[in-house]
Design a protein around this motif. Sequence first.
Motif, short mmCIF file in Angstrom:
data_model
loop_
_atom_site.label_atom_id
_atom_site.label_comp_id
_atom_site.label_asym_id
_atom_site.label_seq_id
_atom_site.Cartn_x
_atom_site.Cartn_y
_atom_site.Cartn_z
N ILE A 272 -12.72 -39.12 -4.85
CA ILE A 272 -14.10 -39.24 -4.35
C ILE A 272 -14.24 -40.47 -3.46
CG2 ILE A 272 -16.53 -39.45 -5.01
CD1 ILE A 272 -15.77 -38.11 -7.70
N ALA B 67 -14.49 -32.22 -4.69
CA ALA B 67 -15.86 -32.42 -5.19
C ALA B 67 -16.72 -33.12 -4.14
CB ALA B 67 -15.82 -33.25 -6.47
N ALA C 289 -8.92 -33.01 -6.72
CA ALA C 289 -10.18 -32.57 -7.33
C ALA C 289 -11.34 -33.43 -6.84
CB ALA C 289 -10.08 -32.60 -8.85
N GLY C 290 -11.12 -34.74 -6.79
CA GLY C 290 -12.17 -35.65 -6.32
C GLY C 290 -12.52 -35.41 -4.86
N ARG D 34 -18.82 -30.37 -14.74
CA ARG D 34 -19.37 -30.37 -13.39
C ARG D 34 -19.99 -29.00 -13.08
NH1 ARG D 34 -18.85 -32.21 -8.06
NH2 ARG D 34 -18.88 -30.48 -6.61
N LEU E 95 -8.31 -28.80 -15.98
CA LEU E 95 -9.58 -29.53 -16.16
C LEU E 95 -10.22 -29.89 -14.82
CD1 LEU E 95 -11.42 -31.12 -18.31
CD2 LEU E 95 -10.16 -33.13 -17.54
N GLY E 96 -9.39 -30.36 -13.89
CA GLY E 96 -9.94 -30.91 -12.66
C GLY E 96 -10.30 -29.87 -11.62
N GLY F 296 -5.59 -34.88 -9.54
CA GLY F 296 -6.88 -35.52 -9.81
C GLY F 296 -7.55 -35.97 -8.51
N VAL F 297 -6.77 -36.56 -7.62
CA VAL F 297 -7.31 -36.99 -6.33
C VAL F 297 -7.80 -35.76 -5.55
CG1 VAL F 297 -6.69 -37.98 -4.08
CG2 VAL F 297 -5.94 -39.11 -6.18
N LEU G 182 -13.24 -25.92 -8.33
CA LEU G 182 -13.21 -26.73 -7.11
C LEU G 182 -12.25 -26.14 -6.07
CD1 LEU G 182 -13.57 -30.31 -8.58
CD2 LEU G 182 -15.11 -29.16 -6.98
N GLN H 237 -7.68 -38.83 -16.88
CA GLN H 237 -7.75 -38.14 -15.58
C GLN H 237 -8.87 -38.61 -14.67
OE1 GLN H 237 -7.21 -33.87 -15.81
NE2 GLN H 237 -6.27 -34.01 -17.82
N SER I 159 -8.11 -40.87 -11.45
CA SER I 159 -7.56 -40.14 -10.30
C SER I 159 -8.67 -39.40 -9.55
CB SER I 159 -6.52 -39.11 -10.76
OG SER I 159 -5.43 -39.73 -11.37
N MET I 160 -9.54 -38.74 -10.30
CA MET I 160 -10.65 -38.02 -9.67
C MET I 160 -11.52 -39.01 -8.88
SD MET I 160 -11.81 -35.68 -12.90
CE MET I 160 -10.72 -34.49 -13.68
N GLU J 97 -2.33 -29.28 -16.82
CA GLU J 97 -3.60 -29.57 -17.46
C GLU J 97 -4.56 -30.30 -16.52
OE1 GLU J 97 -4.52 -32.57 -20.06
OE2 GLU J 97 -6.41 -31.50 -20.17
N GLN J 98 -4.02 -31.04 -15.58
CA GLN J 98 -4.88 -31.64 -14.55
C GLN J 98 -5.50 -30.54 -13.68
OE1 GLN J 98 -2.01 -32.96 -15.57
NE2 GLN J 98 -2.62 -35.02 -16.13
N TYR K 210 -11.51 -25.36 -14.05
CA TYR K 210 -12.73 -25.35 -14.86
C TYR K 210 -13.97 -25.55 -13.98
CZ TYR K 210 -15.54 -26.69 -19.06
OH TYR K 210 -16.48 -26.80 -20.05
N PRO K 211 -14.02 -26.56 -13.12
CA PRO K 211 -15.20 -26.70 -12.26
C PRO K 211 -15.13 -25.89 -10.96
CG PRO K 211 -13.81 -28.64 -12.07
CD PRO K 211 -13.10 -27.72 -13.02
N GLU L 257 -0.69 -44.27 -12.28
CA GLU L 257 -0.51 -43.62 -10.98
C GLU L 257 -1.78 -43.83 -10.13
OE1 GLU L 257 2.20 -39.83 -12.65
OE2 GLU L 257 0.29 -39.43 -11.66
N GLN M 66 0.38 -35.67 -11.19
CA GLN M 66 -0.84 -35.60 -11.98
C GLN M 66 -1.97 -36.30 -11.23
OE1 GLN M 66 0.36 -37.28 -15.75
NE2 GLN M 66 1.34 -35.38 -16.38
N ASP M 67 -1.65 -37.46 -10.69
CA ASP M 67 -2.64 -38.18 -9.89
C ASP M 67 -3.00 -37.39 -8.64
OD1 ASP M 67 -4.22 -40.59 -9.31
OD2 ASP M 67 -2.81 -40.86 -7.65
#
Lengths: 312, 274
Positions: free
Chosen positions: B129, A67, A63-64, B106, A91-92, A60-61, A98, B121, B124-125, A87-88, A95-96, B158, A56-57
């Motif tokens: 970045i 971005a 996605a970041g 976004r 959303l991450g 998210g990472v 990326l 979440q 993590s994002m 779900e990550q 949806y955007p 995490e 999950q992390d």
Amino acid sequence: MKKLAQRNYYGKALAKLAETREDVVVIDADLAGSTKTSEFRKVAPERFVEAGIAEQDMIGVAAGLAASGKTVFASTFAVFATGRCWEQIRLGCAYPKLNVKIVSTHCGISVGADGASHQALEDISIMRSLPNMTVISPADAYEAYAATLALADCKGPCYMRLGRADVPVLFDEDVGFEIGRARRMRSGSDVSLIGTGQMVSLCLDAADMLESEGISADVINMSTIKPLDGAAVMESVSKTGCAVTAEEHSVIGGLGSAVAELLSENMPAPVVRIGTRDTFGESGDPDQLFRKYGLTAEDIAAAARKSISMRE
Amino acid sequence: MPLSPAELKRKADLLRLHVIEMTTAAGSGHPGGSLSAADLMAVLYFRVMRHDPGNPAWEDRDRFVLSKGHVAPVLYAALAESGYFPTEELLTLRKLGSRLQGHPVRGKLPGVEMSTGSLGQGLSMSCGIALAGKMDGRDYNVYCLLGDGELQSGQNYEAMMFASAKGLDNLIAFVDRNRLQIEGDTEKVMPLDPLPDKWLAFGWDVFEVDGHNIEQIIGAIEEAKRSESPSVIIMNTVKGKGVSFMENQAGFHGRACKPEEYEQAVRELKEALE
């Protein structure tokens, strides 16, 4: 017949991208040796990210990073890459829109001895239902290599599933890959066999069997499941009038569903789906499992006869 | 010339007024946690962050990620007051076709870095970045606002592990510790205390402040920037801060004011602004 593992060629493609694309970053969840992202790490360790067993992390990472302008390949086994963090991804990444490429290995029942916990049979379905998501399942190792390079060149979220085991080679080493474009593997007029992943090879075997009975099969490699090459399906079915789909995946929500949805809304025709039938897998040799769960060339040929009989 | 603490306090109350007006016009939304976070948002957007509303894609900008995406109203208010878009647009919150979606998206509205709203979440994002900043040799900071209730979600841990493993000293998290979530007291729903110990155990520098004290927030951020670890600033806050009948009321987590409540809330906030 020559056989190669798709994941090995994913690793080779990543190693090439490590040299040619400064923007590519790879992230993995403690499985780099198995997913072959280790090949990228060898060339560009500063752009390889170990997330640990924390999918999950990891997403998210990813996605970041995306971005912030990176083209990110995120890999682990298919069950974890899609199910643990769906779900990550939603959303991450989706949806955007990326630029995250989720590339899983160890898809399907051919994972074998590890059993059902590790056999992803739902990943196409759950990824296909996400808006903005592209879904790819190449037929052999060379196509997996080409598809990896194509993913790096396309913008937006993508999912690609790859197998663990060695699978028959169908293409030349320099095969290209166009996302969203199906390939006709063999021309025929009596039934359309539409396969994805290593099932394309079995569709070709089934076509040989059918030919000996005087049945001519049109075989299509649907290596992009979303967006589905609807024109290719309809062009084939307008000729044959009936279809069989074949995937190493549940019949619920995967390629078979995609083809049936398309045809029922545009060109109603019998569609018989080859895939696991609402069941988990189990431990065993891949060959034994393919027989037990109805995924052999014989099963595809039988489905073709059924589809033809329903048309008539 | 940076705004003084007194001016920032005023900005925070202005953001609060926007939050009440927006959520009342929408007839829904999350005012409680927006009000508790308003002082931080004023400090970040009008004093601490390096950003340019005229150039939201500026590569060296500091980034802000709203992990507790439901308090979008206070983020939108801060962005509008900064000049990312006209303040008149704030009243389109949650309406069909609006760029001000119920939770931040976004690409929809300038200044929104990530899509959030599903809790757990954003950290993590933010790590991603911050890591990209390290890879590219950029000196921006990443600020991430978390709710306290959302720290019941495992993904945060995490991310905490990841941030310290990767040495993300350019990442500063804030916890809006208002001690209330939908079902009530966080310590009754699923205890979070001892909260500082959890972050410390994962290798973070931990600061604790009164989240309504502008000087304390600024001071902690300055210290956190100097830290060689990722830092968290736990802000002890009051949910609904600034409107008497909303303070410490879990009920205002996710509902807007009724007309008579709205009159009183606006009266109180305008008095504070005078």
